[in-house]
Scaffold this motif. Structure first.
Motif, PDB file in Angstrom:
ATOM      1  N   SER A  90       7.007  -4.100  -0.202  1.00  0.00           N
ATOM      2  CA  SER A  90       6.232  -3.568  -1.341  1.00  0.00           C
ATOM      3  C   SER A  90       4.738  -3.730  -1.133  1.00  0.00           C
ATOM      4  O   SER A  90       3.960  -2.872  -1.548  1.00  0.00           O
ATOM      5  CB  SER A  90       6.622  -4.209  -2.670  1.00  0.00           C
ATOM      6  N   GLU A  91       4.338  -4.817  -0.514  1.00  0.00           N
ATOM      7  CA  GLU A  91       2.900  -4.979  -0.251  1.00  0.00           C
ATOM      8  C   GLU A  91       2.424  -3.937   0.762  1.00  0.00           C
ATOM      9  O   GLU A  91       1.300  -3.424   0.657  1.00  0.00           O
ATOM     10  CB  GLU A  91       2.608  -6.408   0.241  1.00  0.00           C
ATOM     11  N   LEU A  92       3.277  -3.604   1.729  1.00  0.00           N
ATOM     12  CA  LEU A  92       2.933  -2.530   2.672  1.00  0.00           C
ATOM     13  C   LEU A  92       2.781  -1.203   1.927  1.00  0.00           C
ATOM     14  O   LEU A  92       1.860  -0.428   2.188  1.00  0.00           O
ATOM     15  CB  LEU A  92       4.005  -2.402   3.751  1.00  0.00           C
ATOM     16  N   LEU A  93       3.691  -0.945   0.976  1.00  0.00           N
ATOM     17  CA  LEU A  93       3.618   0.302   0.197  1.00  0.00           C
ATOM     18  C   LEU A  93       2.309   0.374  -0.592  1.00  0.00           C
ATOM     19  O   LEU A  93       1.670   1.424  -0.645  1.00  0.00           O
ATOM     20  CB  LEU A  93       4.783   0.400  -0.790  1.00  0.00           C
ATOM     21  N   LEU A  94       1.914  -0.747  -1.193  1.00  0.00           N
ATOM     22  CA  LEU A  94       0.655  -0.770  -1.954  1.00  0.00           C
ATOM     23  C   LEU A  94      -0.524  -0.432  -1.044  1.00  0.00           C
ATOM     24  O   LEU A  94      -1.402   0.356  -1.419  1.00  0.00           O
ATOM     25  CB  LEU A  94       0.427  -2.161  -2.563  1.00  0.00           C
ATOM     26  N   ALA A  95      -0.539  -1.030   0.135  1.00  0.00           N
ATOM     27  CA  ALA A  95      -1.633  -0.748   1.079  1.00  0.00           C
ATOM     28  C   ALA A  95      -1.621   0.730   1.457  1.00  0.00           C
ATOM     29  O   ALA A  95      -2.666   1.389   1.505  1.00  0.00           O
ATOM     30  CB  ALA A  95      -1.499  -1.635   2.319  1.00  0.00           C
ATOM     31  N   GLU A  96      -0.438   1.259   1.683  1.00  0.00           N
ATOM     32  CA  GLU A  96      -0.318   2.679   2.042  1.00  0.00           C
ATOM     33  C   GLU A  96      -0.812   3.572   0.906  1.00  0.00           C
ATOM     34  O   GLU A  96      -1.529   4.547   1.119  1.00  0.00           O
ATOM     35  CB  GLU A  96       1.147   3.009   2.372  1.00  0.00           C
ATOM     36  N   MET A  97      -0.441   3.202  -0.343  1.00  0.00           N
ATOM     37  CA  MET A  97      -0.808   4.023  -1.508  1.00  0.00           C
ATOM     38  C   MET A  97      -2.318   4.159  -1.686  1.00  0.00           C
ATOM     39  O   MET A  97      -2.787   5.144  -2.226  1.00  0.00           O
ATOM     40  CB  MET A  97      -0.238   3.405  -2.786  1.00  0.00           C
ATOM     41  N   ILE A  98      -3.068   3.149  -1.262  1.00  0.00           N
ATOM     42  CA  ILE A  98      -4.519   3.286  -1.427  1.00  0.00           C
ATOM     43  C   ILE A  98      -5.176   3.814  -0.156  1.00  0.00           C
ATOM     44  O   ILE A  98      -6.397   3.819  -0.028  1.00  0.00           O
ATOM     45  CB  ILE A  98      -5.178   1.957  -1.849  1.00  0.00           C
ATOM     46  N   GLY A  99      -4.348   4.255   0.795  1.00  0.00           N
ATOM     47  CA  GLY A  99      -4.904   4.948   1.957  1.00  0.00           C
ATOM     48  C   GLY A  99      -5.113   4.080   3.185  1.00  0.00           C
ATOM     49  O   GLY A  99      -5.619   4.563   4.190  1.00  0.00           O
ATOM     50  N   ALA A 100      -4.736   2.810   3.126  1.00  0.00           N
ATOM     51  CA  ALA A 100      -4.891   1.958   4.315  1.00  0.00           C
ATOM     52  C   ALA A 100      -3.866   2.393   5.369  1.00  0.00           C
ATOM     53  O   ALA A 100      -2.732   2.739   5.041  1.00  0.00           O
ATOM     54  CB  ALA A 100      -4.704   0.490   3.959  1.00  0.00           C
ATOM     55  N   ARG A 101      -4.291   2.373   6.601  1.00  0.00           N
ATOM     56  CA  ARG A 101      -3.443   2.846   7.692  1.00  0.00           C
ATOM     57  C   ARG A 101      -3.644   1.979   8.918  1.00  0.00           C
ATOM     58  O   ARG A 101      -4.686   1.345   9.082  1.00  0.00           O
ATOM     59  CB  ARG A 101      -3.842   4.277   8.109  1.00  0.00           C
ATOM     60  N   GLY A 102      -2.691   2.042   9.818  1.00  0.00           N
ATOM     61  CA  GLY A 102      -2.859   1.476  11.156  1.00  0.00           C
ATOM     62  C   GLY A 102      -3.328   0.038  11.125  1.00  0.00           C
ATOM     63  O   GLY A 102      -2.834  -0.787  10.346  1.00  0.00           O
ATOM     64  N   GLU A 103      -4.294  -0.248  11.940  1.00  0.00           N
ATOM     65  CA  GLU A 103      -4.708  -1.634  12.131  1.00  0.00           C
ATOM     66  C   GLU A 103      -5.646  -2.149  11.042  1.00  0.00           C
ATOM     67  O   GLU A 103      -6.223  -3.224  11.170  1.00  0.00           O
ATOM     68  CB  GLU A 103      -5.265  -1.814  13.546  1.00  0.00           C
ATOM     69  N   GLU A 104      -5.756  -1.404   9.949  1.00  0.00           N
ATOM     70  CA  GLU A 104      -6.346  -1.965   8.730  1.00  0.00           C
ATOM     71  C   GLU A 104      -5.338  -2.900   8.077  1.00  0.00           C
ATOM     72  O   GLU A 104      -5.665  -3.603   7.125  1.00  0.00           O
ATOM     73  CB  GLU A 104      -6.617  -0.859   7.698  1.00  0.00           C
ATOM     74  N   ILE A 105      -4.103  -2.830   8.541  1.00  0.00           N
ATOM     75  CA  ILE A 105      -3.044  -3.633   7.921  1.00  0.00           C
ATOM     76  C   ILE A 105      -2.527  -4.652   8.922  1.00  0.00           C
ATOM     77  O   ILE A 105      -2.181  -4.317  10.056  1.00  0.00           O
ATOM     78  CB  ILE A 105      -1.867  -2.738   7.456  1.00  0.00           C
TER      79      ILE A 105
END
Ligand SMILES: *Cc1c(COP(=O)(O)O)cnc(C)c1O
Length: 425
Positions: A90-105
């Motif tokens: 779910s935390e990955l989904l939240l990061a994805e939802m605000i546009g974070a991608r790749g090695e920002e995560i």
């Protein structure tokens, strides 16, 4: 001396629109702190090799999402150059939802479910592995990505601190021997880029602790090069920077920590010919903790063997005092200048005697209808909430830089609470 960033009149107006309890976060202070942190580590080099434009380079704090998993706040942090440290699907989904991608995560998980790895790989996140068996697990189930980071548990080589305990008792990370085997194994299975991580403290206020942690990791980087010919691209110092919950405590000085780490980098990394290595962190608490406030109304005053202030907030809104005995400062709005002549236990309404925000706290005389503000709830506050006793989780508000207030999460309703019950036909 702890002060509030808003007046009692401001709060009274706010409460007429948004009933208590709620958490409110201050955007301007969050941004200013994020900028100070980034500026302090301005010396950190870009990593070796070209990086995709979408990937951050140089110093980056990967905000530990669990501290404040609200996309509105995460968006602000992303604008300030932060990445995200996620530990679950779910935390990955939240990061994805605000546009974070790749090695920002950065995906720092443990005992990781298959579905979580699948999502992290899909997003191109940096996998920060917690266990040596996960390297072969990934190879078998998916693939070993190009970039892998490993979490080091120094065991008895480093003392832990009060919250996290002794490293050798902690479930996280690789032993020292496993680390060397792990990098060799990952390289055999196709990895070409490597990171090293550790996290052995939580809520630590001693700045030297973070410099010592960096020294341990820098020495390991040198040893990895000597023994395996492996050159690290990234060193992740973890999170754990504490905040002054108590008025007598002082914040960790980012500039002091950074200059200590820089000196260690020059002596250990540059001197060994290993420059450049990116140095990053994954703090949560220090990023948002001091900039959140739980606002609550006094609904009852009770006199028995002790004096009680009864709030409409409970431990379900903030469990740190009940769970850890943690100190959270309390201000009675509008009575900031008054003498603290009384001694109270400040309680919630759970059927649990540890549902207390403060015990034997000196406060000015409190009356029913007063607004009490509990400080430093911007990390592990709302996010640790729960529904015991059928309590509903509160709203989250954002005091924006322009002075307006936006509701960024509505309060739960009983319909939300009962939504998962399977009723008889
Ligand atoms: C919780 C956690 C963090 C953040 O810790 P803070 O004390 O909030 O800075 C960072 N990394 C990992 C792996 C964590 O579990």
């Amino acid at each position: 001396m702890k002060t509030l960033p808003f007046s009692a009149d401001f709060l009274r107006d706010l409460v007429s629109e948004y009933p208590t309890p709620f958490h409110i976060y201050t955007e301007a202070a969050i941004r200013e702190n994020a900028r100070r942190m980034k500026a302090a580590f301005g010396w950190v080099p870009a990593g070796p090799g070209a990086r995709a434009a979408t990937h951050p380079d140089g110093y980056c704090n990967f905000f530990a999402v669990k501290a404040l998993p609200n996309p509105h706040v995460m968006r602000i942090l992303r604008e300030e150059g932060m990445g995200f440290d996620c530990s679950s699907y779910s935390e990955l989904l939240l990061a994805e939802m605000i546009g974070a991608r790749g090695e920002e995560i950065m995906f720092t998980s443990n005992d990781t479910p298959r579905k979580d790895y699948a999502k992290a790989l899909e997003l191109g996140a940096i996998l920060n592995l917690d266990d040596i068996t996960h390297i072969d697990y990934l190879a078998r189930e998916f693939r070993v990505p190009d970039m892998v980071c490993m979490r080091y548990n120094p065991g008895s080589l480093k003392e832990g601190n009060v919250i996290i305990g002794k490293p050798e008792e902690a479930k996280y990370g690789f032993t020292r021997d496993q680390l060397f085997d792990g990098y060799a194994r990952a390289r055999d299975l196709g990895a070409t880029r490597f990171g090293l991580h550790t996290m052995v403290a939580s809520n630590e206020l001693n700045a030297d602790y973070f410099v010592e942690t960096a020294e341990i990791l820098f020495d390991l980087a040198v040893e990895l090069k000597e023994r395996l010919g492996i050159r690290l691209e990234l060193i992740n110092l973890g999170g754990g920077v504490g905040i002054p919950y108590h008025p007598d405590q002082t914040p960790v000085d980012f500039e002091y920590v950074s200059s200590g780490i820089r000196a260690a980098y020059e002596v250990r990394i540059t001197a060994a010919g290993l420059h450049p290595i990116r140095v990053v962190s994954e703090n949560g608490r220090v990023v948002t903790g001091p900039y959140g406030y739980l606002v609550s109304s006094v609904i009852h005053m009770k006199e028995t063997y002790k004096h009680y202030v009864g709030l409409d907030a409970t431990m379900a809104n903030l469990m740190r005092p009940g769970m850890y005995g943690a100190y959270h400062h309390v201000t009675v709005a509008g009575k900031e200048g008054a003498e603290p002549t009384q001694t109270y236990d400040v309680t919630g309404s759970l059927c649990e005697n540890n549902d207390k925000f403060a015990i034997d706290r000196r406060l000015p005389p409190v009356e029913v209808g007063d607004l009490l503000v509990i400080h430093d709830t911007g990390a592990h506050g709302h996010s640790m909430g729960f529904n015991y006793n059928g309590k509903l989780r509160s709203a989250e508000l954002l005091l924006k830089t322009d002075g307006t207030v936006e509701m960024i999460r509505r309060p739960e309703t009983v319909e939300d609470l009962f939504a998962t019950i399977v009723w008889d036909e």
